[in-house]
Write a protein that holds these residues in place. Sequence first.
Motif, mmCIF file in Angstrom:
data_model
loop_
_atom_site.group_PDB
_atom_site.id
_atom_site.type_symbol
_atom_site.label_atom_id
_atom_site.label_comp_id
_atom_site.label_asym_id
_atom_site.label_seq_id
_atom_site.Cartn_x
_atom_site.Cartn_y
_atom_site.Cartn_z
ATOM 1 N N GLY A 109 55.616 31.937 36.733
ATOM 2 C CA GLY A 109 55.162 30.631 36.258
ATOM 3 C C GLY A 109 55.226 30.484 34.741
ATOM 4 N N ASN A 110 54.820 29.318 34.262
ATOM 5 C CA ASN A 110 54.803 28.986 32.834
ATOM 6 C C ASN A 110 53.365 28.684 32.400
ATOM 7 N N HIS A 111 52.931 29.350 31.354
ATOM 8 C CA HIS A 111 51.533 29.158 30.927
ATOM 9 C C HIS A 111 51.331 27.875 30.128
ATOM 10 N N LEU A 112 52.415 27.225 29.715
ATOM 11 C CA LEU A 112 52.357 25.911 29.067
ATOM 12 C C LEU A 112 51.415 25.895 27.854
ATOM 13 N N LYS A 113 51.614 26.867 26.988
ATOM 14 C CA LYS A 113 50.891 27.000 25.711
ATOM 15 C C LYS A 113 49.412 27.361 25.869
ATOM 16 N N GLN A 114 49.024 27.777 27.078
ATOM 17 C CA GLN A 114 47.664 28.300 27.246
ATOM 18 C C GLN A 114 47.574 29.738 26.737
ATOM 19 N N GLY A 115 48.724 30.390 26.622
ATOM 20 C CA GLY A 115 48.764 31.790 26.216
ATOM 21 C C GLY A 115 49.068 32.694 27.397
ATOM 22 N N GLU A 116 49.746 33.796 27.117
ATOM 23 C CA GLU A 116 50.153 34.720 28.188
ATOM 24 C C GLU A 116 48.969 35.264 28.975
ATOM 25 N N GLN A 117 47.867 35.577 28.280
ATOM 26 C CA GLN A 117 46.739 36.204 28.971
ATOM 27 C C GLN A 117 46.120 35.268 30.004
ATOM 28 N N ILE A 118 45.954 33.997 29.645
ATOM 29 C CA ILE A 118 45.425 33.039 30.612
ATOM 30 C C ILE A 118 46.405 32.872 31.763
ATOM 31 N N GLY A 119 47.708 32.816 31.444
ATOM 32 C CA GLY A 119 48.713 32.725 32.492
ATOM 33 C C GLY A 119 48.633 33.884 33.457
ATOM 34 N N ILE A 120 48.516 35.085 32.933
ATOM 35 C CA ILE A 120 48.419 36.292 33.757
ATOM 36 C C ILE A 120 47.196 36.224 34.665
#
Length: 277
Positions: A109-120
């Motif tokens: 997926g794409n974190h859409l500028k939330q940051g990699e950690q939130i995406g993970i």
Amino acid sequence: MLHIGNHLSSSKGFMHMGKEALQLKADTFSFFTRNPRGSKAKDIDDNDVTAFLKLAKESNFQKLVAHAPYTLNPCSNKIEVREFAYNTMTDDLKRMEKLPHNYYNFHPGNHLKQGEQIGIELIADCLNSIMWEEQQTTVLLETMSGKGTEVGKTFEEIRAIIDKIKLQDKIGVCLDTCHIWDGGYDIVNHLDDVIEEFDKIIGLDKLKAIHLNDSKNDCGSHKDRHEKIGEGKIGLDAIIRIINHPALKNLPFILETPNDHDGYAREIALLRSKFKE
């Protein structure tokens, strides 16, 4: 034996895909679980599944690598998009039980500028919500090229997702050669080093399948543009080394090259001729 196949259209059913794979001299294949750009899923015909499972056993098919639609984004910044991913993947995993002991691959997926950690964290939360102990399907995280805000562009990001998964025996990785090349991993000049790095960070026991693609772009371009085998920047010699590498050679290889039926047949024949038993 080289376990190789390509991506087939599931619109005509599993038996049709199985016969087409055999025509191509393949012993595995990939298919979308539903419309790759939408959410509609074709009803499963139990008779078709039964016939295919019989064919697959008789023909010694290797594990299949189902692919989730491209539209899913379990780490979106919009809750309705995350819910769509959750609902679709939940349904897909239930449907995959009709084809037990195979793989279900998806783009993290794409974190859409939330940051990699939130995406993970969001990706792991989704997986922990949809996976269950009795499921017979292994879910595969696909390595990505790093375009935009993609999660999974490094082995460390893939490892971080895996570390948060409760059912460790139900999670694995699909390594895409074009993606990791475009992501900056030099599999042309330093294949052994890349595989060693993968093993150190993720573990080769988690590597379950490979998307075997050449690339239109230079290493580290972060563009994700697949090319036919031997016609891109990775090149045939490097791809031959990949299929013959001791750590990789027994895995299912899935071609996602821009090809037609005859083109895939030629690629499969070429790679089989270069494989060392």
